[in-house]
Design a protein around this motif. Structure first.
Motif, PDB file in Angstrom:
ATOM      1  N   LEU A  39      -5.434   5.579  -1.024  1.00  0.00           N
ATOM      2  CA  LEU A  39      -4.167   4.899  -0.730  1.00  0.00           C
ATOM      3  C   LEU A  39      -3.551   5.417   0.565  1.00  0.00           C
ATOM      4  CD1 LEU A  39      -2.643   4.725  -4.319  1.00  0.00           C
ATOM      5  CD2 LEU A  39      -3.478   2.818  -2.934  1.00  0.00           C
ATOM      6  N   SER A  73       2.483   1.737  -3.411  1.00  0.00           N
ATOM      7  CA  SER A  73       1.454   2.177  -4.358  1.00  0.00           C
ATOM      8  C   SER A  73       1.088   3.635  -4.122  1.00  0.00           C
ATOM      9  CB  SER A  73       0.211   1.304  -4.238  1.00  0.00           C
ATOM     10  OG  SER A  73       0.505  -0.053  -4.505  1.00  0.00           O
ATOM     11  N   CYS A  74       0.999   4.019  -2.856  1.00  0.00           N
ATOM     12  CA  CYS A  74       0.665   5.402  -2.510  1.00  0.00           C
ATOM     13  C   CYS A  74       1.738   6.360  -3.014  1.00  0.00           C
ATOM     14  CB  CYS A  74       0.505   5.528  -0.996  1.00  0.00           C
ATOM     15  SG  CYS A  74       0.006   7.165  -0.428  1.00  0.00           S
ATOM     16  N   THR A 116       0.820  -1.214   0.000  1.00  0.00           N
ATOM     17  CA  THR A 116       0.000   0.000   0.000  1.00  0.00           C
ATOM     18  C   THR A 116       0.849   1.258   0.000  1.00  0.00           C
ATOM     19  OG1 THR A 116      -1.672  -1.217   1.266  1.00  0.00           O
ATOM     20  CG2 THR A 116      -1.912   1.162   1.150  1.00  0.00           C
ATOM     21  N   SER A 146      -5.128  -7.317  -3.008  1.00  0.00           N
ATOM     22  CA  SER A 146      -4.705  -5.960  -2.653  1.00  0.00           C
ATOM     23  C   SER A 146      -3.732  -5.393  -3.670  1.00  0.00           C
ATOM     24  CB  SER A 146      -4.059  -5.961  -1.261  1.00  0.00           C
ATOM     25  OG  SER A 146      -4.981  -6.353  -0.273  1.00  0.00           O
ATOM     26  N   ASN A 163      -4.466  -2.100  -5.997  1.00  0.00           N
ATOM     27  CA  ASN A 163      -3.599  -0.926  -5.976  1.00  0.00           C
ATOM     28  C   ASN A 163      -3.026  -0.635  -7.352  1.00  0.00           C
ATOM     29  OD1 ASN A 163      -4.030  -0.563  -3.246  1.00  0.00           O
ATOM     30  ND2 ASN A 163      -2.202  -1.670  -2.624  1.00  0.00           N
ATOM     31  N   SER A 214      -3.262   2.834  -9.513  1.00  0.00           N
ATOM     32  CA  SER A 214      -2.077   3.502 -10.057  1.00  0.00           C
ATOM     33  C   SER A 214      -2.141   3.673 -11.563  1.00  0.00           C
ATOM     34  CB  SER A 214      -0.813   2.709  -9.680  1.00  0.00           C
ATOM     35  OG  SER A 214      -0.665   2.650  -8.268  1.00  0.00           O
TER      36      SER A 214
END
Length: 306
Positions: free
Chosen positions: A72, A31-32, A28, A265, A269, A273
């Motif tokens: 995110l 990805s954020c 996560t 997950s 993500n 993105s």
């Protein structure tokens, strides 16, 4: 799960909880960070150029990017605190699920608006400005966020009166929270609402717009650029939607499979993105504005995207 009062076990594990949470946190947070780095140039260009601010598709894109980054960020904060404490409370888990699903609702509504906008702009270009006037553009954006906020407030208000506050759980999942809300019908109602939004309304509308455009611009679809863009849009929708649908309808059957949970997950993500890549960097107009930000752009030939 045996009960919601702390006397039964509210968790399971296939992978050790600490490792499981660490993997989810890494996925996560990466990805954020990636999504933020991809989104910032687009948001900068959209907010600094009046020429694109009056176009609904770019307003929707800006809101999509903000929504995705908030989603995110929410996941990063949740998994960070869960990893630090090695558990979370039942009420915090429910809040995380509701906020996540409502961010998904915002994402889907904006994607619908984006599809309808492109459909009308191509099929009825002369009536476009009349249909999407400046006031209606603001109304669409405000209505989407308002619906999500109201759904969140109602769900949280009812949950605060129904859920025990301090019951610790190691894994935050729908199938853990759902039995605690079975008497009030919250989970069933929310599940029905999400099903109607996702299946009966949203995807039918998006698919209809896509097929209509493909038929009208079938000559244009012979170009490589058009096919690349179309394939990326379809992949983004699949990567984003499939994990969400699995999380809602099939997670009970997969609740003892942590590897599948982690894979879901990661795919979800990835779908988030892809939003700036599909809807932002594929735009010729935004490519030109981004190219002007480069120091040597005035002395070089602008790139041709494929």
């Amino acid at each position: 799960m045996e009960n919601c009062n702390g006397t039964g076990s509210l968790w399971y594990e296939q992978i050790q909880t600490e490792l499981f949470l660490k993997i989810k946190l890494v996925i996560t947070s990466v990805s954020c960070l990636v999504n933020l780095l991809l989104s910032l140039p687009l948001l900068f260009v959209i907010t600094r150029n009046p020429s694109v601010q009056h176009k609904l598709r770019y307003v929707l894109l800006a809101n999509l990017l903000i929504c995705d980054n908030l989603q995110l960020l929410l996941g990063t904060v949740h998994f960070s605190t869960s990893f630090y404490l090695l558990h979370c409370s039942l009420i915090n888990c429910f809040m995380f699920i509701i906020l996540s699903f409502n961010f998904c609702t915002v994402e889907i509504f904006f994607t619908i608006a984006f599809s309808v906008d492109r459909c009308i702009a191509i099929k009825w270009p002369l009536q476009y400005e009349t249909i999407f006037s400046s006031g209606r553009k603001k109304t669409i954006v405000a209505a989407v966020w308002l619906i999500a906020i109201l759904l969140t407030l109602v769900a949280l208000f009812v949950a605060l009166n129904k859920l025990p506050m301090n019951v610790p759980i190691e894994r935050c999942h729908l199938f853990i929270v759902a039995p605690c809300l079975s008497d009030s019908g919250i989970f069933e109602g929310y599940n029905t609402l999400m099903s109607a939004i996702l299946l009966l309304g949203s995807y039918v509308c998006i698919l209809g717009c896509l097929l209509l455009l493909c038929w009208d611009i079938r000559l244009f679809l012979k170009t490589r650029r058009a096919w690349v863009t179309l394939v990326m849009q379809v992949l983004q929708l699949i990567f984003y939607s499939a994990p969400l649908l699995v999380d809602i309808f099939l997670i009970k059957n997969l609740k003892h499979m942590d590897d599948i949970d982690i894979t879901i997950s990661a795919i979800f993500n990835l779908g988030i993105s892809l939003v700036p890549l599909v809807y932002g960097y594929r735009s010729v107009e935004l490519q030109g504005l981004l190219w002007k930000l480069l120091p040597l752009s005035r002395n070089t030939i602008q790139p041709i995207s494929c």
